[in-house]
Design a protein around this motif. Structure first.
Motif, mmCIF file in Angstrom:
data_model
loop_
_atom_site.group_PDB
_atom_site.id
_atom_site.type_symbol
_atom_site.label_atom_id
_atom_site.label_comp_id
_atom_site.label_asym_id
_atom_site.label_seq_id
_atom_site.Cartn_x
_atom_site.Cartn_y
_atom_site.Cartn_z
ATOM 1 N N TYR A 1 0.994 -1.340 -0.113
ATOM 2 C CA TYR A 1 0.014 0.071 0.082
ATOM 3 C C TYR A 1 0.494 1.760 0.093
ATOM 4 O O TYR A 1 1.999 1.520 0.355
ATOM 5 C CB TYR A 1 -0.823 0.013 1.298
ATOM 6 N N GLY A 2 0.585 2.550 -0.577
ATOM 7 C CA GLY A 2 0.962 3.855 -0.963
ATOM 8 C C GLY A 2 0.799 4.436 0.216
ATOM 9 O O GLY A 2 -0.262 4.312 1.087
ATOM 10 N N GLN A 3 1.959 4.663 1.216
ATOM 11 C CA GLN A 3 1.679 5.963 2.122
ATOM 12 C C GLN A 3 1.878 6.714 2.595
ATOM 13 O O GLN A 3 3.559 6.733 2.449
ATOM 14 C CB GLN A 3 2.136 4.996 3.216
ATOM 15 N N GLY A 4 1.707 7.821 1.567
ATOM 16 C CA GLY A 4 2.539 9.267 1.316
ATOM 17 C C GLY A 4 3.305 9.236 0.271
ATOM 18 O O GLY A 4 3.625 8.905 -0.550
ATOM 19 N N GLN B 1 4.707 -2.369 2.329
ATOM 20 C CA GLN B 1 5.059 -3.795 1.479
ATOM 21 C C GLN B 1 4.093 -4.667 2.562
ATOM 22 O O GLN B 1 5.123 -5.260 3.415
ATOM 23 C CB GLN B 1 6.351 -4.480 0.627
ATOM 24 N N ILE B 2 3.219 -5.241 2.797
ATOM 25 C CA ILE B 2 2.585 -6.524 3.138
ATOM 26 C C ILE B 2 3.127 -7.569 2.904
ATOM 27 O O ILE B 2 3.635 -8.683 3.864
ATOM 28 C CB ILE B 2 0.870 -5.835 3.691
ATOM 29 N N LEU B 3 2.806 -7.980 2.165
ATOM 30 C CA LEU B 3 2.956 -9.949 1.412
ATOM 31 C C LEU B 3 3.674 -9.450 0.561
ATOM 32 O O LEU B 3 3.974 -9.007 -0.165
ATOM 33 C CB LEU B 3 1.479 -9.798 0.606
ATOM 34 N N ALA C 1 -2.561 -14.377 13.410
ATOM 35 C CA ALA C 1 -0.706 -13.238 13.504
ATOM 36 C C ALA C 1 -1.268 -12.032 13.731
ATOM 37 O O ALA C 1 -2.216 -11.293 14.050
ATOM 38 C CB ALA C 1 -0.859 -13.089 12.074
ATOM 39 N N PRO C 2 -0.154 -11.192 14.698
ATOM 40 C CA PRO C 2 -0.027 -10.042 15.410
ATOM 41 C C PRO C 2 -0.805 -8.885 14.300
ATOM 42 O O PRO C 2 -1.128 -9.127 13.049
ATOM 43 C CB PRO C 2 1.096 -9.554 15.428
ATOM 44 N N SER C 3 -1.496 -8.114 15.117
ATOM 45 C CA SER C 3 -2.522 -7.232 14.161
ATOM 46 C C SER C 3 -1.462 -6.220 12.970
ATOM 47 O O SER C 3 -0.497 -5.772 13.500
ATOM 48 C CB SER C 3 -3.502 -5.795 15.408
ATOM 49 N N GLY C 4 -2.335 -5.860 12.241
ATOM 50 C CA GLY C 4 -1.503 -5.311 11.541
ATOM 51 C C GLY C 4 -0.107 -6.040 10.707
ATOM 52 O O GLY C 4 0.128 -5.594 9.470
ATOM 53 N N THR C 5 -0.314 -7.368 10.251
ATOM 54 C CA THR C 5 0.933 -8.403 9.379
ATOM 55 C C THR C 5 -0.037 -8.446 8.736
ATOM 56 O O THR C 5 0.947 -8.779 7.532
ATOM 57 C CB THR C 5 1.152 -8.960 10.646
ATOM 58 N N GLY C 6 -1.364 -8.071 8.175
ATOM 59 C CA GLY C 6 -1.694 -8.736 6.765
ATOM 60 C C GLY C 6 -2.926 -9.346 7.102
ATOM 61 O O GLY C 6 -3.044 -10.355 5.204
ATOM 62 N N LYS C 7 -3.118 -9.642 7.419
ATOM 63 C CA LYS C 7 -4.288 -10.851 7.511
ATOM 64 C C LYS C 7 -5.636 -10.582 6.936
ATOM 65 O O LYS C 7 -5.623 -11.463 5.706
ATOM 66 C CB LYS C 7 -4.650 -11.763 9.102
ATOM 67 N N SER C 8 -5.280 -9.509 6.863
ATOM 68 C CA SER C 8 -7.435 -8.767 6.030
ATOM 69 C C SER C 8 -6.800 -8.880 4.563
ATOM 70 O O SER C 8 -7.490 -8.944 3.857
ATOM 71 C CB SER C 8 -8.064 -7.545 6.449
ATOM 72 N N THR C 9 -5.964 -8.014 4.132
ATOM 73 C CA THR C 9 -5.143 -7.781 3.106
ATOM 74 C C THR C 9 -5.235 -9.393 2.099
ATOM 75 O O THR C 9 -5.857 -9.587 1.287
ATOM 76 C CB THR C 9 -3.541 -7.164 2.794
ATOM 77 N N LEU C 10 -4.446 -10.583 3.379
ATOM 78 C CA LEU C 10 -4.175 -11.909 2.446
ATOM 79 C C LEU C 10 -5.491 -12.697 2.028
ATOM 80 O O LEU C 10 -5.998 -12.944 1.109
ATOM 81 C CB LEU C 10 -4.077 -12.353 3.511
ATOM 82 N N THR D 1 -8.124 -15.239 13.354
ATOM 83 C CA THR D 1 -8.866 -15.548 14.562
ATOM 84 C C THR D 1 -7.185 -15.229 15.830
ATOM 85 O O THR D 1 -6.023 -15.247 15.227
ATOM 86 C CB THR D 1 -9.385 -16.703 14.574
ATOM 87 N N HIS D 2 -8.106 -14.299 16.721
ATOM 88 C CA HIS D 2 -6.921 -14.528 18.044
ATOM 89 C C HIS D 2 -7.186 -15.018 19.255
ATOM 90 O O HIS D 2 -6.274 -15.313 19.786
ATOM 91 C CB HIS D 2 -6.702 -13.334 18.334
ATOM 92 N N ASN D 3 -8.091 -16.108 18.628
ATOM 93 C CA ASN D 3 -8.557 -16.801 20.073
ATOM 94 C C ASN D 3 -7.646 -17.955 19.826
ATOM 95 O O ASN D 3 -8.215 -19.252 18.990
ATOM 96 C CB ASN D 3 -9.945 -17.328 18.990
HETATM 97 N N1 LIG Z 1 -6.645 0.299 2.060
HETATM 98 C C1 LIG Z 1 -5.042 0.837 2.361
HETATM 99 N N2 LIG Z 1 -4.317 1.016 2.041
HETATM 100 C C2 LIG Z 1 -3.192 2.199 3.519
HETATM 101 N N3 LIG Z 1 -2.801 0.233 4.180
HETATM 102 C C3 LIG Z 1 -3.089 0.139 4.628
HETATM 103 C C4 LIG Z 1 -4.536 -0.536 3.755
HETATM 104 N N4 LIG Z 1 -5.195 -1.529 4.500
HETATM 105 C C5 LIG Z 1 -4.176 -2.011 5.267
HETATM 106 N N5 LIG Z 1 -3.107 -1.193 4.743
HETATM 107 C C6 LIG Z 1 -1.939 -1.348 6.328
HETATM 108 O O1 LIG Z 1 -1.388 -2.393 5.551
HETATM 109 C C7 LIG Z 1 -0.915 -2.962 7.039
HETATM 110 C C8 LIG Z 1 -2.283 -4.548 7.353
HETATM 111 O O2 LIG Z 1 -3.573 -4.734 7.275
HETATM 112 P P1 LIG Z 1 -4.487 -4.918 7.391
HETATM 113 O O3 LIG Z 1 -5.490 -5.080 7.916
HETATM 114 O O4 LIG Z 1 -4.501 -6.829 6.509
HETATM 115 O O5 LIG Z 1 -3.950 -6.046 8.837
HETATM 116 P P2 LIG Z 1 -4.379 -7.615 9.937
HETATM 117 O O6 LIG Z 1 -3.373 -8.389 10.420
HETATM 118 O O7 LIG Z 1 -5.720 -7.689 9.015
HETATM 119 O O8 LIG Z 1 -4.989 -6.488 11.099
HETATM 120 P P3 LIG Z 1 -6.147 -7.173 12.294
HETATM 121 O O9 LIG Z 1 -5.397 -7.989 13.105
HETATM 122 O O10 LIG Z 1 -5.514 -5.101 12.683
HETATM 123 O O11 LIG Z 1 -7.581 -6.689 12.122
HETATM 124 C C9 LIG Z 1 -1.739 -2.394 8.010
HETATM 125 O O12 LIG Z 1 -0.392 -2.189 8.377
HETATM 126 C C10 LIG Z 1 -2.839 -1.275 7.985
HETATM 127 O O13 LIG Z 1 -2.228 0.135 8.030
#
Ligand SMILES: Nc1ncnc2c1ncn2[C@@H]1O[C@H](COP(=O)(O)OP(=O)(O)OP(=O)(O)O)[C@@H](O)[C@H]1O
Length: 227
Positions: free
Chosen positions: A16-19, A24-26, A43-52, A204-206
């Protein structure tokens, strides 16, 4: 005989571009999910679970790498074809149920089937069977607001599998429930996977629930690795 590969990710990258900078997540994810298995993504919060989950479920495009659903490579397909594959082969469940509030439980489950072209009678029959299977047949005519959190999530799961997809992707499906209800909802989900041969990837976090799944993976250094 080894079961069929339902979902396969090879060398998948997503950033994802940030400014000025790029996050780079995955970074080259290789992952295989087979029919009939339930895999926990812990996986810990922010590591990319939802992205995956979004990339695997064809909701987002990867920057690089390949995704195959039921053996079909999904790169380079038109948006129309990707949507068709997603509707037919992938079910999503989220932390919050996202049921349509003005429709009853059974109508919520019928909806994706009607969109896919099933008749009303067929859709109603299959929805009723799913509700019974999830042990909430008696709540069929209730609207989401009249259901408990655990019942709402079971309706959401039934809706996700209404079109008999190959893959179920769930993002913290029990994250909003107390431990006992979470356990109960997971039990119903597990029974459904075993009975239908679905392939399920569940973030899951459980740890207690993760321990009951067939295997556990995490995201480390942008890759999926076994736990
Ligand atoms: N559309 C987007 N634009 C910019 N950054 C993004 C976007 N979506 C996710 N991110 C960033 O990518 C990283 C991974 O996000 P993601 O939601 O996949 O994490 P996660 O592991 O599911 O976290 P959580 O457990 O908190 O839900 C985070 O740092 C998030 O801020």
């Amino acid at each position: 005989m080894a079961s069929r590969i339902a979902l396969q990710l090879s060398g998948v990258e997503r950033s994802y571009g940030q400014g000025e900078t790029t996050l780079q997540i995955l970074k080259g994810v290789d992952f295989t999910l087979r029919s009939g298995e339930i895999v926990a993504l812990v996986a810990p919060s922010g590591t990319g679970k939802s992205t995956l989950l979004h990339v695997a479920g064809l909701l987002e495009h990867p920057d690089a790498g390949e995704i195959r659903i039921a053996g079909e490579p999904c790169n380079g397909l038109s948006d129309e074809r990707r949507t068709a594959i997603r509707r037919a082969e992938i079910g999503f469940v989220y932390q919050f149920h996202h049921l349509l509030p003005e429709f009853s439980a059974i109508e919520n489950i019928m909806m994706p089937q009607l969109i896919s072209g099933l008749s009303k009678a067929e859709a109603r029959e299959r929805s009723k069977a799913l509700l019974d299977y999830m042990r909430i047949g008696h709540r069929a005519e209730h609207r989401p607001a009249e259901l408990s959190g655990g019942e709402q999530q079971r309706v959401a799961i039934a809706r996700a599998v209404a079109n008999a997809p190959m893959v179920l992707l769930a993002d913290e499906p029990t994250g909003n429930l107390d431990p006992e209800t979470a356990h109960y909802v997971f039990e119903a989900l597990e029974a459904l996977v075993r009975q239908s041969g679905l392939a399920a990837l569940i973030a899951t976090h459980n740890m207690e629930l993760a321990g009951r799944m067939d295997r556990r993976v995490t995201i480390s250094g942008g890759k999926v690795v076994d736990l």
